[in-house]
Design a protein around this motif. Sequence first.
Motif, PDB file in Angstrom:
ATOM      1  N   ALA A  92       0.890  -0.971  -0.117  1.00 17.51           N
ATOM      2  CA  ALA A  92      -0.109   0.035   0.204  1.00 17.51           C
ATOM      3  C   ALA A  92       1.004   1.207   0.014  1.00 17.51           C
ATOM      4  N   PRO A  93       0.599   2.265  -0.829  1.00 15.95           N
ATOM      5  CA  PRO A  93       1.489   3.435  -1.057  1.00 15.95           C
ATOM      6  C   PRO A  93       1.523   4.045   0.438  1.00 15.95           C
ATOM      7  N   LYS A  94       2.350   4.777   0.602  1.00 16.59           N
ATOM      8  CA  LYS A  94       2.628   5.531   1.827  1.00 16.59           C
ATOM      9  C   LYS A  94       1.532   6.752   2.077  1.00 16.59           C
ATOM     10  N   GLY A  95       1.185   6.608   3.127  1.00 17.52           N
ATOM     11  CA  GLY A  95       0.186   7.865   3.304  1.00 17.52           C
ATOM     12  C   GLY A  95      -1.248   7.456   2.626  1.00 17.52           C
ATOM     13  N   LYS A  98      -6.245   2.627   3.075  1.00 16.62           N
ATOM     14  CA  LYS A  98      -6.614   1.337   2.514  1.00 16.62           C
ATOM     15  C   LYS A  98      -8.223   1.233   2.352  1.00 16.62           C
ATOM     16  N   VAL A  99      -8.915   1.184   1.357  1.00 16.98           N
ATOM     17  CA  VAL A  99     -10.078   1.128   1.020  1.00 16.98           C
ATOM     18  C   VAL A  99     -10.543  -0.214   0.437  1.00 16.98           C
ATOM     19  N   HIS A 115     -14.522   9.733  -0.205  1.00 17.37           N
ATOM     20  CA  HIS A 115     -13.239   9.208  -0.680  1.00 17.37           C
ATOM     21  C   HIS A 115     -12.009   9.962   0.232  1.00 17.37           C
ATOM     22  N   PRO A 116     -11.085   9.172   0.608  1.00 14.36           N
ATOM     23  CA  PRO A 116      -9.764   9.804   1.075  1.00 14.36           C
ATOM     24  C   PRO A 116      -8.979  10.411  -0.101  1.00 14.36           C
ATOM     25  N   GLU A 117      -8.016  11.491   0.404  1.00 14.86           N
ATOM     26  CA  GLU A 117      -7.370  12.130  -0.676  1.00 14.86           C
ATOM     27  C   GLU A 117      -6.358  11.221  -1.274  1.00 14.86           C
ATOM     28  N   ASN A 118      -5.703  10.362  -0.528  1.00 16.15           N
ATOM     29  CA  ASN A 118      -4.811   9.428  -1.049  1.00 16.15           C
ATOM     30  C   ASN A 118      -5.591   8.162  -0.984  1.00 16.15           C
ATOM     31  N   ALA A 119      -5.807   7.225  -1.821  1.00 17.79           N
ATOM     32  CA  ALA A 119      -6.461   5.883  -1.633  1.00 17.79           C
ATOM     33  C   ALA A 119      -5.752   4.797  -2.354  1.00 17.79           C
ATOM     34  N   PHE A 120      -5.719   4.018  -1.656  1.00 23.90           N
ATOM     35  CA  PHE A 120      -5.350   2.369  -2.055  1.00 23.90           C
ATOM     36  C   PHE A 120      -6.635   1.585  -2.343  1.00 23.90           C
ATOM     37  N   ALA A 137      -7.795  -5.141   7.982  1.00 24.36           N
ATOM     38  CA  ALA A 137      -6.771  -4.480   8.104  1.00 24.36           C
ATOM     39  C   ALA A 137      -6.943  -2.821   7.377  1.00 24.36           C
ATOM     40  N   CYS A 138      -7.974  -2.983   6.711  1.00 19.55           N
ATOM     41  CA  CYS A 138      -8.173  -1.484   5.844  1.00 19.55           C
ATOM     42  C   CYS A 138      -8.853  -0.765   6.693  1.00 19.55           C
ATOM     43  N   ASP A 139      -8.718   0.682   6.333  1.00 18.83           N
ATOM     44  CA  ASP A 139      -9.241   1.841   6.923  1.00 18.83           C
ATOM     45  C   ASP A 139     -10.841   2.002   6.912  1.00 18.83           C
ATOM     46  N   HIS A 140     -11.140   1.709   5.509  1.00 19.37           N
ATOM     47  CA  HIS A 140     -12.569   1.838   5.355  1.00 19.37           C
ATOM     48  C   HIS A 140     -13.068   0.476   4.417  1.00 19.37           C
TER      49      HIS A 140
END
Length: 190
Positions: A92-95, A98-99, A115-120, A137-140
């Motif tokens: 997952a890219p730094k920052g 994770k969706v 949607h988050p600004e930077n998303a994976f 493990a994901c944020d959303h």
Amino acid sequence: MKYSNTIDLVNPEESHSDFKRWTGHGLVSLGLVNPKSATNVASILRACGCYGASAVFYTGQRFGYAKDFNADTKRMRHIIPTIGVDDLLSIAPKGASKVVIELVEGAIPLPEFEHPENAFYIFGPEDASVPEDIVKACDHVVYIPTRNSMNLAATANVVLYDRMAKSDYSAGNELIKKSRDNNNNIKIDN
């Protein structure tokens, strides 16, 4: 494997401000859990080109075996990095938030999701679900309200479109001219 999620990986000829317009003022990458169909991955790559996602990571061997026999008509595989990895969470890219997009009880419906600004964005395979350890493990955790499950490519297209539609995007004739097929020159007289 280390990966830097930068604008230069998408299209070195496109300015950073143009790229940000399409991604909702952030950077977007996709993770695919063991995708089965090269055709679906090709459609996802085309969507990434349309909506400004910078990379696609995938696990498993099925796509690797089939990737040379795909329907990537816009040749996005030569523009957007498509990288096989062992573990999507570790790449997952730094920052990036994770969706995971999955039909999971208790998930947020996509129309209500910010949607988050930077998303994976992580998507499951055509014939299974995203593993529970990845979901947890994901944020959303987000789902698309439908009457049935969608295929992988359709799901990715809907999510990327939803992100663009909820962002501050440019519109107008110049965008249409840049985006349309060479055989389409139709105009509407106002």
